[in-house]
Design an enzyme around this catalytic site. Structure first.
Site: not given
Ligand code: SAH
Length: 367
Positions: A93, A106, A113, A117, A120, A221, A340
């Protein structure tokens, strides 16, 4: 190069070498890039400033293969999301977020991935493979085409963030090559400040990025201390906060006047209390930082809840009150699951055990 190689896989230097190997002048690379990325032309035959003979050779031996749009959704707030099908059938996407005075694309870097995490949606899909350079820059091309940028005098996509599916620093070479195309004046001509790479914190690769192509850096972070962060971002067990912050300091020092963005998803009752905000302030003291607070975007089976607005506000006040630049990210496109952490294409995951071993290997020092 083999027959019918996809020229979108080559960064500007590699494309110049390619033309040299064909016995052509290297400036042909700039001409080709302009046709493709500024005019949206992918038919070699139409590239009229190349000789007829060269055009024929390109048709015979090369291609410009792009991902295919299989779904195009538009949110009530103008956010647009494309589902793109890749060679092999997997889908990724790409999201466009229009705002006053700018338009941010984006972009995804992997099919799924492997970072796993806990909050996510992409993680829940598992991991299949890295995207190629062509598949990464192809997202920019397809979005530019769909948004009418090739016909417009103005730039519609003014910023690119590598914040879609995947961990970009696990796909270092292809991501850097694609970013070189984003920055090239014959292609998209974006400045380094307008291209942001977001990482969950792969320390050795952050250092490498600083050396080869220091674009804007965002770090996911989400927690100000190791125990909690390891729970949310398993990579923290390999590269804990002290080492991550050192790498951030080195990155910032190499680019005076720029700040590192720290992303922090607020999860109700998990990381959203004043004690976390104060610890965050202490942690970021020595790095030129910008804090991006992200309200958690739910997805089925997530197991977390979004912090209430007054809790977000209180957190923000503490961080901003300590003098840190703090932005609370507005949730965009959540009615089409484009916010996100909600991106989830069509991923054929490889066996989980294999995936995790792979992630550990990559995280541990393959870079
Ligand atoms: N893997 C990289 C790039 C992905 S960025 C990274 O972790 O930075 C995607 C962003 O969305 C990251 O900051 C991630 O932590 C955030 N994110 C992931 N799941 C989310 C959620 N359910 N709600 C809001 N933000 C989320």
């Amino acid at each position: 190069m083999n027959a019918a190689s996809n020229l979108l896989d080559l960064d500007p230097d590699a494309l110049r070498d390619h033309f040299l190997s064909l016995g052509e002048k290297p400036f042909r690379a700039g001409q080709l890039l302009k046709w493709v990325h500024q005019l949206g032309v992918t038919d070699f035959g139409a590239m009229t400033n190349l000789s007829r003979e060269l055009r024929q050779r390109l048709v015979a031996a090369s291609s410009l293969d792009l991902p295919r749009v299989v779904r195009d959704q538009q949110s009530a707030d103008g956010t647009r999301k494309w589902l793109l099908e890749l060679e092999g059938g997997d889908c990724i996407e790409t999201v466009f977020i229009p705002e006053e005075g700018r338009g941010t694309l984006c972009v995804s870097s992997q099919v799924g991935c492997p970072m796993d995490c806990s909050f996510c949606a992409t993680a829940k899909q598992g991991f299949n493979r890295n995207l190629t350079t062509a598949e990464i820059i192809g997202q920019l091309f397809v979005a530019a085409r769909e948004l009418g940028q090739f016909r417009s005098r103005e730039r519609i996509i003014t910023n690119v963030v590598l914040m879609g599916m995947g961990e970009p620093l696990l796909n270092f070479d292809a991501v850097v090559a694609a970013m070189r195309l984003m920055l090239d004046d014959f292609a998209y001509g974006l400045s380094r400040r307008r291209v942001t790479l977001s990482t969950s914190g792969l320390v050795p690769a952050i250092d490498r990025l600083r050396e080869v192509l220091p674009v804007s850096l965002a770090v996911s972070l989400h927690a100000p201390e190791d125990d909690l962060r390891s729970e949310l971002v398993p990579l923290n067990r390999t590269w804990p906060l002290a080492e991550l912050m050192e790498a951030c300091r080195r990155y910032a020092a190499a680019q005076p006047h720029s700040r590192i963005t720290f992303e922090y998803v607020l999860l109700e009752g998990v990381n959203d209390q004043p004690v976390h905000a104060r610890a965050l302030v202490r942690l970021l003291q020595e790095v030129p930082s910008k804090v991006n607070l992200i309200p958690f975007n739910p997805f089925p089976g997530a197991g977390y809840r979004r912090s209430r607005p007054e809790v977000v506000e209180r957190f923000r006040d503490i961080v901003a009150g300590a003098g840190l630049v703090t932005v609370t990210r507005r949730t965009r496109g959540d009615d089409i699951d484009a916010a996100c952490g909600q991106l989830a294409g069509r991923v054929t995951p490889r066996a989980r055990r294999h995936q995790q071993a792979n992630a550990a290997r990559l995280a541990g020092g393959n870079l």
